[in-house]
Design an enzyme around this catalytic site. Sequence first.
Site, PDB file in Angstrom:
ATOM      1  N   CYS A  58      53.461  55.013  23.165  1.00 24.34           N
ATOM      2  CA  CYS A  58      52.922  54.591  24.470  1.00 24.34           C
ATOM      3  C   CYS A  58      53.040  53.083  24.664  1.00 24.34           C
ATOM      4  O   CYS A  58      53.118  52.596  25.781  1.00 24.34           O
ATOM      5  CB  CYS A  58      51.449  54.971  24.585  1.00 24.34           C
ATOM      6  SG  CYS A  58      51.065  56.630  24.028  1.00 24.34           S
ATOM      7  N   TRP A 451      30.689  52.826  49.212  1.00 25.96           N
ATOM      8  CA  TRP A 451      31.231  54.176  48.955  1.00 25.96           C
ATOM      9  C   TRP A 451      32.527  53.992  48.171  1.00 25.96           C
ATOM     10  O   TRP A 451      33.488  53.442  48.685  1.00 25.96           O
ATOM     11  CB  TRP A 451      31.519  54.908  50.272  1.00 25.96           C
ATOM     12  CG  TRP A 451      30.293  55.470  50.919  1.00 25.96           C
ATOM     13  CD1 TRP A 451      29.523  54.845  51.858  1.00 25.96           C
ATOM     14  CD2 TRP A 451      29.683  56.736  50.671  1.00 25.96           C
ATOM     15  NE1 TRP A 451      28.467  55.640  52.210  1.00 25.96           N
ATOM     16  CE2 TRP A 451      28.547  56.820  51.497  1.00 25.96           C
ATOM     17  CE3 TRP A 451      29.982  57.817  49.836  1.00 25.96           C
ATOM     18  CZ2 TRP A 451      27.711  57.933  51.518  1.00 25.96           C
ATOM     19  CZ3 TRP A 451      29.154  58.924  49.862  1.00 25.96           C
ATOM     20  CH2 TRP A 451      28.029  58.971  50.686  1.00 25.96           C
TER      21      TRP A 451
HETATM   22  C1  LIG Z   1      57.838  55.256  26.016  1.00 23.28           C
HETATM   23  C2  LIG Z   1      56.669  56.193  25.901  1.00 23.28           C
HETATM   24  C3  LIG Z   1      55.474  55.874  26.525  1.00 23.28           C
HETATM   25  C4  LIG Z   1      54.384  56.747  26.428  1.00 23.28           C
HETATM   26  N1  LIG Z   1      53.215  56.408  27.060  1.00 23.28           N
HETATM   27  C5  LIG Z   1      52.139  57.238  26.981  1.00 23.28           C
HETATM   28  C6  LIG Z   1      50.911  56.895  27.606  1.00 23.28           C
HETATM   29  O1  LIG Z   1      50.784  55.846  28.224  1.00 23.28           O
HETATM   30  N2  LIG Z   1      49.868  57.766  27.486  1.00 23.28           N
HETATM   31  C7  LIG Z   1      49.970  58.931  26.770  1.00 23.28           C
HETATM   32  O2  LIG Z   1      48.980  59.677  26.666  1.00 23.28           O
HETATM   33  N3  LIG Z   1      51.132  59.279  26.157  1.00 23.28           N
HETATM   34  C8  LIG Z   1      52.207  58.462  26.251  1.00 23.28           C
HETATM   35  N4  LIG Z   1      53.391  58.797  25.624  1.00 23.28           N
HETATM   36  C9  LIG Z   1      53.497  60.088  24.939  1.00 23.28           C
HETATM   37  C10 LIG Z   1      52.980  60.017  23.496  1.00 23.28           C
HETATM   38  O3  LIG Z   1      53.625  59.001  22.805  1.00 23.28           O
HETATM   39  C11 LIG Z   1      53.236  61.353  22.845  1.00 23.28           C
HETATM   40  O4  LIG Z   1      52.601  62.350  23.603  1.00 23.28           O
HETATM   41  C12 LIG Z   1      52.708  61.404  21.410  1.00 23.28           C
HETATM   42  O5  LIG Z   1      53.378  60.498  20.597  1.00 23.28           O
HETATM   43  C13 LIG Z   1      52.860  62.818  20.852  1.00 23.28           C
HETATM   44  O6  LIG Z   1      52.467  62.834  19.526  1.00 23.28           O
HETATM   45  P1  LIG Z   1      53.022  63.963  18.548  1.00 23.28           P
HETATM   46  O7  LIG Z   1      52.440  63.667  17.222  1.00 23.28           O
HETATM   47  O8  LIG Z   1      52.827  65.291  19.145  1.00 23.28           O
HETATM   48  O9  LIG Z   1      54.595  63.755  18.556  1.00 23.28           O
HETATM   49  P2  LIG Z   1      55.492  62.508  18.150  1.00 23.28           P
HETATM   50  O10 LIG Z   1      54.792  61.233  18.435  1.00 23.28           O
HETATM   51  O11 LIG Z   1      56.822  62.742  18.771  1.00 23.28           O
HETATM   52  O12 LIG Z   1      55.604  62.656  16.578  1.00 23.28           O
HETATM   53  C14 LIG Z   1      56.296  63.716  15.992  1.00 23.28           C
HETATM   54  C15 LIG Z   1      56.814  63.200  14.665  1.00 23.28           C
HETATM   55  O13 LIG Z   1      57.359  64.292  13.965  1.00 23.28           O
HETATM   56  C16 LIG Z   1      58.528  63.864  13.303  1.00 23.28           C
HETATM   57  N5  LIG Z   1      59.320  65.070  13.090  1.00 23.28           N
HETATM   58  C17 LIG Z   1      59.834  65.906  14.017  1.00 23.28           C
HETATM   59  N6  LIG Z   1      60.461  66.934  13.442  1.00 23.28           N
HETATM   60  C18 LIG Z   1      60.354  66.743  12.114  1.00 23.28           C
HETATM   61  C19 LIG Z   1      60.811  67.455  10.991  1.00 23.28           C
HETATM   62  N7  LIG Z   1      61.516  68.587  11.117  1.00 23.28           N
HETATM   63  N8  LIG Z   1      60.542  66.976   9.755  1.00 23.28           N
HETATM   64  C20 LIG Z   1      59.836  65.818   9.604  1.00 23.28           C
HETATM   65  N9  LIG Z   1      59.379  65.092  10.639  1.00 23.28           N
HETATM   66  C21 LIG Z   1      59.635  65.552  11.880  1.00 23.28           C
HETATM   67  C22 LIG Z   1      59.158  62.869  14.255  1.00 23.28           C
HETATM   68  O14 LIG Z   1      60.012  61.980  13.557  1.00 23.28           O
HETATM   69  C23 LIG Z   1      57.926  62.189  14.832  1.00 23.28           C
HETATM   70  O15 LIG Z   1      57.575  61.002  14.136  1.00 23.28           O
HETATM   71  C24 LIG Z   1      54.505  57.938  25.690  1.00 23.28           C
HETATM   72  C25 LIG Z   1      55.716  58.259  25.057  1.00 23.28           C
HETATM   73  C26 LIG Z   1      56.780  57.394  25.161  1.00 23.28           C
HETATM   74  C27 LIG Z   1      58.075  57.762  24.476  1.00 23.28           C
END
Ligand SMILES: Cc1cc2nc3c(=O)[nH]c(=O)nc-3n(C[C@H](O)[C@H](O)[C@H](O)COP(=O)(O)OP(=O)(O)OC[C@H]3O[C@@H](n4cnc5c(N)ncnc54)[C@H](O)[C@@H]3O)c2cc1C
Length: 468
Positions: A58, A451
């Site tokens: 983010c 308001w």
């Molecule tokens: C530019 C940007 C701005 C954002 N801004 C906001 C915001 O302002 N507000 C908000 O709420 N959200 C925001 N988001 C979204 C937020 O970053 C994601 O929703 C959040 O990171 C999701 O977390 P996660 O753990 O589900 O997935 P991810 O953060 O994608 O993490 C998943 C991890 O799993 C790893 N992985 C995947 N497959 C495998 C595998 N087979 N083996 C080992 N490792 C693996 C990946 O390398 C990754 O590090 C933003 C995203 C981006 C890209």
Amino acid sequence: MSMSGASRRTGPGAERLVVIGGDAAGMSAASQARRMKGPDELEIVAFERGHFTSYSACGIPYWVGGDVTERDRLIARTPEEHRARDIDLRMRTEVTEIDVERRRVRARDVDSGAESWTSYDKLVIATGARPIRPDMPGADAPGVHGVQTLDDGQALLDTLARTRGRRAVVVGAGYIGVEMAEALINRGYEVTVVNRGSEPMSTLDPDMGRLVHEAMEGLGVTMVNDAAVTKLLTGDAGRVRAVVTDDAEYPADVVVLGIGVRPETDLAKAAGLPLGTHGGLLTDLAMRVRGHEDIWAGGDCVEVLDLVSGQERHIALGTHANKHGQVIGTNAGGGYATFPGVVGTAVSKVCDLEIARTGLREKDARRVGLQFESVTVESTSRAGYYPGASSMTVKMLAERRTGRLLGVQIVGREGAGKRVDIAAVALTAGMTVEQMTALDLGYAPPFSPVWDPVLVAARKAVAKVRAS
Ligand SMILES: Cc1cc2nc3c(=O)[nH]c(=O)nc-3n(C[C@H](O)[C@H](O)[C@H](O)COP(=O)(O)OP(=O)(O)OC[C@H]3O[C@@H](n4cnc5c(N)ncnc54)[C@H](O)[C@@H]3O)c2cc1C
């Protein structure tokens, strides 16, 4: 291939929790499970294929734009910090297969290619989402960047430092596209945003998206709507030099892609785990993968229940991922917690323009068969006489006859964005717009008119519902 054994600090009878994915959802789950149970009872092994853990994607737009000056400020917890909490974190290690039958995962060291199996008693899938890359000529050319990971952010910053020209094209006008437009403006670029939809920010109704469009043009951004990118042209040394749409060509020294994400669920699909219509894993309210007692999933790789429409949706937001992780860690650690669902709240900004939404857009409400009244009001962020008051537009949807709040969208300057939280709470509580008009919100001239703009919209919605 070898079957890895228990870590040194683990007790002989300890169960093993395996976590796939080392960011928001995965490491929140691992950390919470560790709070619930010590290493003598629960061994935790986490696999992350990238270079970082617990980082804030983010924050990438603000790092690229220069508001945040150091990459490491975006890292909440390093691998060493996790290991110090007795989490056996295996970096640069990708899980390539889940064997549900034999309760084990196969992992590959990204650098050496070495593979091994690790057995689990409990499994957490937190693999996130994958950015959509356009399948077209030039999409992988140097100078074309995604912004999903810290490595992506660094690669973009390196390109910006090297590039002599100052023309940037952002493909996609969702919140990441508009945030990246701001980052590039802050870096002194001439920015063009090429967008397939009729207006930017398709998470808003088009009439509210229009306000974003106009404000971005006011910031000097060239906005191109209804335009499908067909190819990227390359020039010297194969570097990108232009973005081509059906009917125009936009010169570009750098291109940023922000055209959305899909749940990263190839592993889960291959393992036969249940996926929904949006491609995300399906879980119950305890974030347990449906039909699998000892497998949980959370974050961007799952679908969530929309409490307003009653349907499953895929919403990739860090705010949900962290909460999912907390719930999963509690359950995997032997406790009990649930994630009830979302109302679809999101906030973003481009320069001083704040953009917020919660609940249903008009088309969402129609799709699920809800009849509604819609009102839009102009109000101000502070009492009109107080210095610095700026205008904001609030759009509100309420169900016909019942007056139940269905959704709110807000576009304005300072103070507009987080006002949507009033509506998020009202939606969660199932309030009517009439009940909202009586909310005891704080008031003093520097903070709002007497308001609040959200209540002005609620009053107008009450009148419209009564007249319908
Ligand atoms: C530019 C940007 C701005 C954002 N801004 C906001 C915001 O302002 N507000 C908000 O709420 N959200 C925001 N988001 C979204 C937020 O970053 C994601 O929703 C959040 O990171 C999701 O977390 P996660 O753990 O589900 O997935 P991810 O953060 O994608 O993490 C998943 C991890 O799993 C790893 N992985 C995947 N497959 C495998 C595998 N087979 N083996 C080992 N490792 C693996 C990946 O390398 C990754 O590090 C933003 C995203 C981006 C890209």
